[in-house]
Enzyme design. Structure first.
Site, PDB file in Angstrom:
ATOM      1  N   THR A  77      32.551  45.475   1.659  1.00 55.49           N
ATOM      2  CA  THR A  77      33.572  46.119   2.485  1.00 55.49           C
ATOM      3  C   THR A  77      34.960  45.546   2.210  1.00 55.49           C
ATOM      4  O   THR A  77      35.958  46.285   2.176  1.00 55.49           O
ATOM      5  CB  THR A  77      33.225  45.971   3.981  1.00 55.49           C
ATOM      6  OG1 THR A  77      31.984  46.638   4.241  1.00 55.49           O
ATOM      7  CG2 THR A  77      34.305  46.561   4.861  1.00 55.49           C
TER       8      THR A  77
ATOM      9  N   SER B 272      32.081  55.771   2.157  1.00 56.47           N
ATOM     10  CA  SER B 272      31.773  54.522   2.832  1.00 56.47           C
ATOM     11  C   SER B 272      31.809  53.451   1.743  1.00 56.47           C
ATOM     12  O   SER B 272      31.704  53.764   0.546  1.00 56.47           O
ATOM     13  CB  SER B 272      30.374  54.579   3.461  1.00 56.47           C
ATOM     14  OG  SER B 272      29.894  53.280   3.769  1.00 56.47           O
ATOM     15  N   THR B 273      31.969  52.202   2.158  1.00 58.33           N
ATOM     16  CA  THR B 273      31.782  51.126   1.186  1.00 58.33           C
ATOM     17  C   THR B 273      30.438  51.284   0.491  1.00 58.33           C
ATOM     18  O   THR B 273      30.301  50.986  -0.695  1.00 58.33           O
ATOM     19  CB  THR B 273      31.840  49.750   1.889  1.00 58.33           C
ATOM     20  OG1 THR B 273      33.160  49.536   2.389  1.00 58.33           O
ATOM     21  CG2 THR B 273      31.476  48.620   0.942  1.00 58.33           C
ATOM     22  N   ASN B 274      29.457  51.803   1.221  1.00 58.98           N
ATOM     23  CA  ASN B 274      28.092  51.835   0.730  1.00 58.98           C
ATOM     24  C   ASN B 274      27.850  52.830  -0.391  1.00 58.98           C
ATOM     25  O   ASN B 274      26.785  52.793  -1.028  1.00 58.98           O
ATOM     26  CB  ASN B 274      27.130  52.117   1.886  1.00 58.98           C
ATOM     27  CG  ASN B 274      27.261  51.093   2.989  1.00 58.98           C
ATOM     28  OD1 ASN B 274      27.894  50.055   2.800  1.00 58.98           O
ATOM     29  ND2 ASN B 274      26.680  51.380   4.139  1.00 58.98           N
TER      30      ASN B 274
ATOM     31  N   THR C 124       7.453  26.612 -39.546  1.00 58.87           N
ATOM     32  CA  THR C 124       6.832  26.958 -38.271  1.00 58.87           C
ATOM     33  C   THR C 124       6.595  25.664 -37.501  1.00 58.87           C
ATOM     34  O   THR C 124       6.114  24.680 -38.065  1.00 58.87           O
ATOM     35  CB  THR C 124       5.494  27.693 -38.469  1.00 58.87           C
ATOM     36  OG1 THR C 124       4.608  26.878 -39.246  1.00 58.87           O
ATOM     37  CG2 THR C 124       5.711  29.021 -39.196  1.00 58.87           C
TER      38      THR C 124
ATOM     39  N   SER D 227      33.772  13.835 -33.332  1.00 58.55           N
ATOM     40  CA  SER D 227      33.530  12.574 -32.650  1.00 58.55           C
ATOM     41  C   SER D 227      34.830  11.823 -32.443  1.00 58.55           C
ATOM     42  O   SER D 227      35.732  11.885 -33.280  1.00 58.55           O
ATOM     43  CB  SER D 227      32.561  11.705 -33.455  1.00 58.55           C
ATOM     44  OG  SER D 227      32.427  10.424 -32.873  1.00 58.55           O
ATOM     45  N   SER D 228      34.883  11.113 -31.321  1.00 62.12           N
ATOM     46  CA  SER D 228      36.039  10.258 -31.061  1.00 62.12           C
ATOM     47  C   SER D 228      35.854   8.866 -31.653  1.00 62.12           C
ATOM     48  O   SER D 228      36.764   8.047 -31.609  1.00 62.12           O
ATOM     49  CB  SER D 228      36.258  10.144 -29.546  1.00 62.12           C
ATOM     50  OG  SER D 228      35.111   9.565 -28.935  1.00 62.12           O
TER      51      SER D 228
ATOM     52  N   LYS E 280      32.751  13.201 -38.803  1.00 64.63           N
ATOM     53  CA  LYS E 280      31.672  13.957 -38.165  1.00 64.63           C
ATOM     54  C   LYS E 280      32.207  15.304 -37.672  1.00 64.63           C
ATOM     55  O   LYS E 280      33.242  15.376 -37.018  1.00 64.63           O
ATOM     56  CB  LYS E 280      31.094  13.169 -36.999  1.00 64.63           C
ATOM     57  CG  LYS E 280      29.828  13.763 -36.388  1.00 64.63           C
ATOM     58  CD  LYS E 280      29.240  12.796 -35.368  1.00 64.63           C
ATOM     59  CE  LYS E 280      27.878  13.247 -34.878  1.00 64.63           C
ATOM     60  NZ  LYS E 280      27.955  14.467 -34.060  1.00 64.63           N
TER      61      LYS E 280
END
Length: 467
Positions: free
Chosen positions: A101, A140-142, A187, A318-319, A324
């Site tokens: 609504t 209606s909202t519905n 697999t 990477s820090s 990397k």
């Protein structure tokens, strides 16, 4: 800032005059601070709301229950919204109580106040054009809210399908580019039998193509609307011809053949169509996540993993570890897919919670559904352009994985049987000898026979030998 006073049956509120929404929207803003994602974040939904409201106004005009000048003002206001204006006037949280609504009234109030200005009046002078009496007439909202969700979902599913087609094309290009690159199939993460990198990417393309068909079919369920149902499907306060006329008007506005459901009572209660769409989205997410994770595995290394492909280098990984590079695109795609899977649970629970003549949890469905579609569209575009398009293959690594693998002994089964092949594999593992070497030593096959049988290309197609 100047204000105007608006009222509803709860009481009065002062509304800043620069705002196009009114008292009911203001109450919703105060009541719902849940997702922090407002209608404003979903402009395609706002557009769908305006398309529904425009179609309703024109239908009301045609059946003679709305004055032409008011209907035209509403339609013109809706056109402005459809064009992308006034998006910032839709501040209601997507997650809300009341079966939508608040969303419906947000649209009604904004459209009414734009229409009032078109007619030469001031915002809030609802005696000339009212959010409920005129903009919400025969609705209606519905019915208008779930119908707007479906129109918005149809639009975004179309965008998603376009992204999926582009991804499929890029995957097929890679399948052709890599069609002669032999690699070891696996697999359960163990060596299996040879395949080609082209086969791998062709399979990925087939996943996407299958989901394209499934989502296209699911999208069709979004065409069936319950406009004309009003509150619970009986059509109270609605002209008998209205639902037939609005069908025509929606087609003129959207170009899509939306249809009014045959049983409006059932259509107003039932939200299972959204579950069906979400199921197709979840299936796509499962497939897309599998592709992303396979890309991560094939890219692993570069020296201590499989190293069969090279994903484009997007950013340092990477820090602390120089050099990397992480498969960030594949990772973020998988994360998006996991959220879609979670959204499917939310949609299922919200749909299941529909009680008697209405499902009050449609806002939860809309929020999760729109997020899933947008996440998948963005993830697919990102994967296609930032990972698949410029991906390369390490041909030698792929080929050597076959030649150094014991699992090619599987190709000997049709010629010497499983037991002898298993014995060769065991000795090869224990001694490090090549499969062909052991087979020759035992006199099972000649060198020429082994060369033909263990040719990786021979192992790519069905064939049988004679024991």
């Amino acid at each position: 800032m100047s204000t105007r006073t608006e009222h509803d049956f709860i009481g009065e509120l002062n509304i800043p005059n620069n705002l196009y929404y009114g008292v009911q929207t203001s109450r919703a803003i105060n009541n719902f601070h849940i997702s922090t994602r407002t209608l404003e974040n979903y402009p395609f939904f706002i557009k769908a709301l305006a398309q529904i409201k425009k179609a309703a106004a024109l239908a009301n005009k045609e059946v003679g229950v709305l004055k032409p000048e008011l209907a035209d003002a509403i339609a013109s206001a809706c056109d402005k919204i459809i064009e992308g204006n006034f998006v910032n006037q839709f501040p209601v949280d997507m997650l809300q109580g009341g079966a939508g609504t608040s969303t419906n009234m947000n649209a009604n109030e904004v459209i009414a106040n734009i229409g009032l200005e078109i007619l030469g009046h001031q915002k809030g002078e609802y005696q000339f054009l009212h959010p409920n009496d005129h903009v919400n007439l025969s609705q209606s909202t519905n019915d208008s809210y779930p119908s707007s969700i479906k129109v918005a979902a149809y639009t975004k599913l179309t965008d998603l399908l376009t992204a999926m087609e582009d991804l499929k094309v890029n995957l097929l290009k890679k399948s052709v580019e890599f069609k002669d690159i032999l690699k070891m199939g696996r697999t359960e993460l163990e060596d299996a039998v040879p395949t080609t990198l082209g086969n791998t990417f062709e399979a990925f393309a087939t996943y996407i193509d299958t989901s394209i068909h499934q989502i296209s079919h699911a999208r069709e369920t979004m065409k069936f609307l319950n406009m004309g149902a009003t509150a619970i499907g009986t059509g109270i306060n609605c002209h008998p011809d209205y639902k037939h006329v609005i069908e025509k008007e929606l087609h003129n506005i959207t170009g899509i053949n939306y249809q009014i459901a045959d049983n409006l009572i059932a259509a107003t209660q039932d939200t299972a169509d959204f579950v069906y769409v979400s199921g197709a989205l979840k299936t796509l997410a499962v497939r897309l996540s599998k592709i992303a994770n396979d890309l991560r595995l094939m890219n692993s290394g570069p020296r201590c993993g499989l190293g069969e492909i090279n994903l484009p280098k997007m950013q340092p990984g990477s820090s602390i570890m120089p050099g990397k590079v992480n498969p960030v695109i594949a990772e973020v795609v998988a994360e998006a897919c996991y959220e879609v899977m979670g959204n499917d649970v939310s949609i299922t629970l919200c749909a299941e919670r529909g009680e008697l003549e209405l499902n009050a949890f449609e806002p939860g469905i809309a929020y999760a559904l729109f997020n899933s579609i947008c996440l998948l569209e963005n993830a697919i575009n990102t994967l296609s352009t930032k990972a698949i398009k410029d991906l390369t293959a390490n041909t030698d690594i792929c080929y050597n994985s076959i030649m150094n693998s014991i699992s090619i002994v599987t190709a000997l089964n049709p010629y010497i049987g499983y037991e002898k092949s298993s014995s060769i594999a065991k000795e090869a593992l224990q001694t490090g000898k090549a499969v062909s070497e052991i087979c020759l030593e035992r006199g099972y096959l000649t060198e020429k026979q082994l060369t033909d049988i263990l040719n990786p290309k021979t192992m790519l197609t069905p064939h049988m030998g004679t024991k």
